[in-house]
Design a protein around this motif. Structure first.
Motif, PDB file in Angstrom:
ATOM      1  N   TYR A 273       0.783  -1.327   0.045  1.00  0.00           N
ATOM      2  CA  TYR A 273      -0.068   0.100   0.047  1.00  0.00           C
ATOM      3  C   TYR A 273       0.863   1.413   0.033  1.00  0.00           C
ATOM      4  N   TYR A 277       1.193   3.965  -3.105  1.00  0.00           N
ATOM      5  CA  TYR A 277       0.693   5.339  -2.831  1.00  0.00           C
ATOM      6  C   TYR A 277       1.772   6.374  -2.441  1.00  0.00           C
ATOM      7  N   THR A 282       1.301  10.209  -4.080  1.00  0.00           N
ATOM      8  CA  THR A 282       0.109  10.264  -4.417  1.00  0.00           C
ATOM      9  C   THR A 282      -0.376  10.909  -2.856  1.00  0.00           C
ATOM     10  N   ARG A 283       0.114  10.278  -1.830  1.00  0.00           N
ATOM     11  CA  ARG A 283      -0.480  10.506  -0.349  1.00  0.00           C
ATOM     12  C   ARG A 283      -0.344  12.012  -0.394  1.00  0.00           C
ATOM     13  N   LEU A 387      -3.331   7.225 -10.208  1.00  0.00           N
ATOM     14  CA  LEU A 387      -3.394   6.941  -8.917  1.00  0.00           C
ATOM     15  C   LEU A 387      -4.005   8.001  -8.030  1.00  0.00           C
ATOM     16  N   VAL A 390      -7.604   7.418  -8.246  1.00  0.00           N
ATOM     17  CA  VAL A 390      -8.180   6.329  -7.485  1.00  0.00           C
ATOM     18  C   VAL A 390      -8.010   6.810  -5.853  1.00  0.00           C
ATOM     19  N   ALA A 391      -7.329   7.623  -5.580  1.00  0.00           N
ATOM     20  CA  ALA A 391      -7.103   8.284  -4.079  1.00  0.00           C
ATOM     21  C   ALA A 391      -8.148   9.390  -3.801  1.00  0.00           C
ATOM     22  N   LEU A 396      -7.715   7.572   1.465  1.00  0.00           N
ATOM     23  CA  LEU A 396      -6.514   6.493   1.670  1.00  0.00           C
ATOM     24  C   LEU A 396      -6.471   6.223   3.079  1.00  0.00           C
ATOM     25  N   ARG A 494     -10.772   1.576  -9.752  1.00  0.00           N
ATOM     26  CA  ARG A 494     -10.677   2.497  -8.736  1.00  0.00           C
ATOM     27  C   ARG A 494     -10.994   2.177  -7.307  1.00  0.00           C
ATOM     28  N   ASP A 495     -10.579   0.848  -6.846  1.00  0.00           N
ATOM     29  CA  ASP A 495     -10.256   0.150  -5.519  1.00  0.00           C
ATOM     30  C   ASP A 495      -9.195   0.611  -4.889  1.00  0.00           C
ATOM     31  N   ARG A 496      -9.535   1.620  -3.779  1.00  0.00           N
ATOM     32  CA  ARG A 496      -8.255   1.778  -3.209  1.00  0.00           C
ATOM     33  C   ARG A 496      -8.283   1.137  -1.751  1.00  0.00           C
ATOM     34  N   ASP A 497      -8.795   0.109  -1.492  1.00  0.00           N
ATOM     35  CA  ASP A 497      -8.952  -0.599  -0.254  1.00  0.00           C
ATOM     36  C   ASP A 497      -7.642  -1.347   0.145  1.00  0.00           C
TER      37      ASP A 497
END
Length: 554
Positions: A273, A277, A282-283, A387, A390-391, A396, A494-497
């Motif tokens: 993870y 990210y 991205t974070r 990304l 997605v986030a 997140l 688009r699954d961020r889990d």
């Protein structure tokens, strides 16, 4: 069913367990040899007929209600926690987490070879209380309901309950710790094997379906067939086919897996993870970087972990952190092109892209994928912007994403309560989680014990590392376990889990297993963290799989 010949990748199970496996294989329900077999006989007359409507046609269904599949079920408390943080009161405290509802369409009641559609319901790896997906008077559209589609196809539909994290026993202990959900699912499969001659359908044609934690549970069920690692746990719950010496007289492998967004490889999921990210910042870009030092520390460990898997990518070259982003790009590109080939249209660059989030339909300006809808091809894909997209679909998770209980930095729990002893409410299960636990008084972590993770996890009295292995399909694929030969795995684009790398690695490991016949893997276009959104496609695959398996004698 196949038998792999490559060496075990993980710790040997022990001579006694390996010897016990030699007895495995008998499915003769007329000759029970397990200690608990006589107590687990199926009563074919004990059902209620209910009527449902599928695509406008009334279908009578036999309902075998809350069949307890173990001889020694765990007595649980009447009040249980839920995944959402509330509580619920349950009626069946004796066997409500170790039972299954079995639904047989009347048309298949006399069939000995129809498939068993085995549905596990463990959202977020949480304990799954017995449920009934089929009720009297219910109406189904087989184009959107996997339940209706399975019954229409003439399959036996089985709702399976299992213990897992969050479960509270009547005596105040926590009996859902790993590998409890896997053990329970295997016990249910063994029950079906034991009673195969007495029940409609064929226990040699089990298709396991699950989403999220259920997708992960499906994956480890499929990967670890007949492994002796689980025999002591199966004996403890009174599962079918365990003899007086702890050996096995029945099989618990399955034919096919239909898994969605599997939350798996938990021991390394935080590394996946944070690498994904933080690689493009991205974070920071979405303002969700509450623990930058921890994110960086975890992400830095991913390349070595990935290298150690010794997997190959789609080109045949080693799949490493250096080329993983390109692998994700290829999978997203393929997803978009499959979608367009099926008649879908994707917004042009700079135009609004519609998507569904929960019950709401929203739009997002497409700044990351350039397509030619006329030729149904992707022209370009910007991974950094993808990304970030997605986030924005869901916030997140804070770092560490999965082993965060006991850290005041997050206030969330992750999956930590799946691990530890039955007397512990939870245990951190990664070195980072243990060493950075800063909640004093919980008895967990270096702060309370003065013992580092590297030492603690190596202690004989610490079950955590064994627990991590026993729920991880990556530890069993390519070993002597009888891994399911057919796999259908989907993970939304688009699954961020969980990180895309988790499902990609799962697929690549399965493809390298010489005993696996087919791996139908794809990132599902424009899908969030969800499952069973492609019922016609999945059911067509199951039908084709059953036909192919019959041809091969599986």
């Amino acid at each position: 069913m196949h038998r792999n010949t490559t060496p075990l990748k993980a710790i040997a199970a022990g001579a006694a367990m390996l010897m016990a496996l030699t007895a495995c294989g008998s499915d003769d329900g007329n000759q029970p040899t397990g200690v608990s077999d006589s107590a687990l006989a199926f009563d074919s007359a004990k059902y209620t007929t209910i009527n449902v409507t599928i695509d406008g046609v009334q279908v009578p269904v036999r309902w075998y209600r809350e069949v307890c599949y173990v001889a020694k079920p765990t007595a649980v408390a009447a009040t249980q926690a839920t995944l959402g943080g509330s509580t619920t009161t349950i009626a069946n405290t004796a066997c409500g987490y170790q039972s299954m509802n079995i639904f047989v369409p009347e048309s298949a009641a006399a069939s000995n070879d129809t498939a068993l559609y085995f549905a596990v319901n463990n959202g977020g790896w949480f304990a799954s209380y017995i449920k009934a997906s089929v009720t009297d008077g219910a109406s189904f559209d087989s184009a959107t309901s996997n339940v209706g589609a399975a019954l229409k196809a003439g399959y036996v539909f089985i709702d399976v309950a299992t213990r897992s994290r969050g479960l509270a026993a009547a005596d105040g202990s926590y009996p859902g710790k790993a590998p409890a959900p896997v053990v329970d699912a295997k016990a249910a499969i063994r029950y079906l094997r034991l009673n195969d001659a007495r029940m409609p359908g064929s226990a040699s044609r089990i298709v396991v379906n699950g989403t999220s934690g259920g997708g992960a549970l499906s994956s480890i069920i499929g990967a670890s067939g007949n492994s002796p690692d689980y025999l002591p746990y199966l004996a403890a719950v009174g599962a079918a086919g365990i003899d007086a010496n702890g050996g096995s007289t029945l099989r618990d492998d399955v034919l096919a897996i239909n898994a969605y967004c599997p939350i798996t490889d938990l021991g390394n999921a935080d590394l996946h993870y944070e690498w994904l990210y933080t690689a493009f910042g991205t974070r920071a870009a979405v303002g969700r970087n509450p623990n930058p030092a921890g994110s960086a520390q975890l992400a830095a460990k991913f390349p070595a972990y990935q290298q150690g898997l010794k997997l190959t990518g789609s080109s045949g070259a080693a799949l490493t952190a250096d080329n993983m982003m390109d692998q994700i790009r290829q999978e997203v590109t393929r997803s978009a092109e499959v979608y367009m080939a099926a008649g879908g249209t994707i917004a042009d660059l700079g135009e609004a892209m519609a998507y569904t989030s929960g019950a709401a339909t929203r739009t997002y300006t497409n700044d990351w994928i350039d397509v030619d809808n006329a030729t149904k091809k992707v022209v370009s894909l910007d991974m950094e912007k993808y990304l970030k997209f997605v986030a924005t679909q869901a916030t997140l998770k804070a770092a560490p994403a999965f082993d965060q209980t006991g850290m005041t930095i997050t206030g969330a729990s992750g999956e930590s309560n799946l691990f530890g002893t039955a007397s512990e409410k939870y245990s951190n299960f990664t070195e980072y989680g243990w060493d950075n636990n800063d909640v004093h008084g919980d008895g967990i972590g270096y702060d309370d014990t003065g013992i580092s993770a590297s030492r603690h996890f190596g202690l004989v009295t610490t079950p955590v590392m064994a627990q991590v292995k026993l729920i991880n399909p990556m530890a069993y694929i390519g070993t002597t376990a009888d891994t399911a030969p057919y796999w259908y795995v989907r993970h939304g684009t688009r699954d961020r889990d969980t990180a895309f790398t988790v499902s990609i690695n799962l697929a690549r490991a399965l493809q390298a297993d010489t005993g696996v016949q087919e791996v139908n893997y794809r990132l599902a276009w424009n899908q969030p963290h969800a499952g069973n959104y492609d019922v016609p496609e999945a059911m067509a695959w199951i039908a084709q799989t059953l036909k192919a398996a019959a041809t091969k004698g599986l």
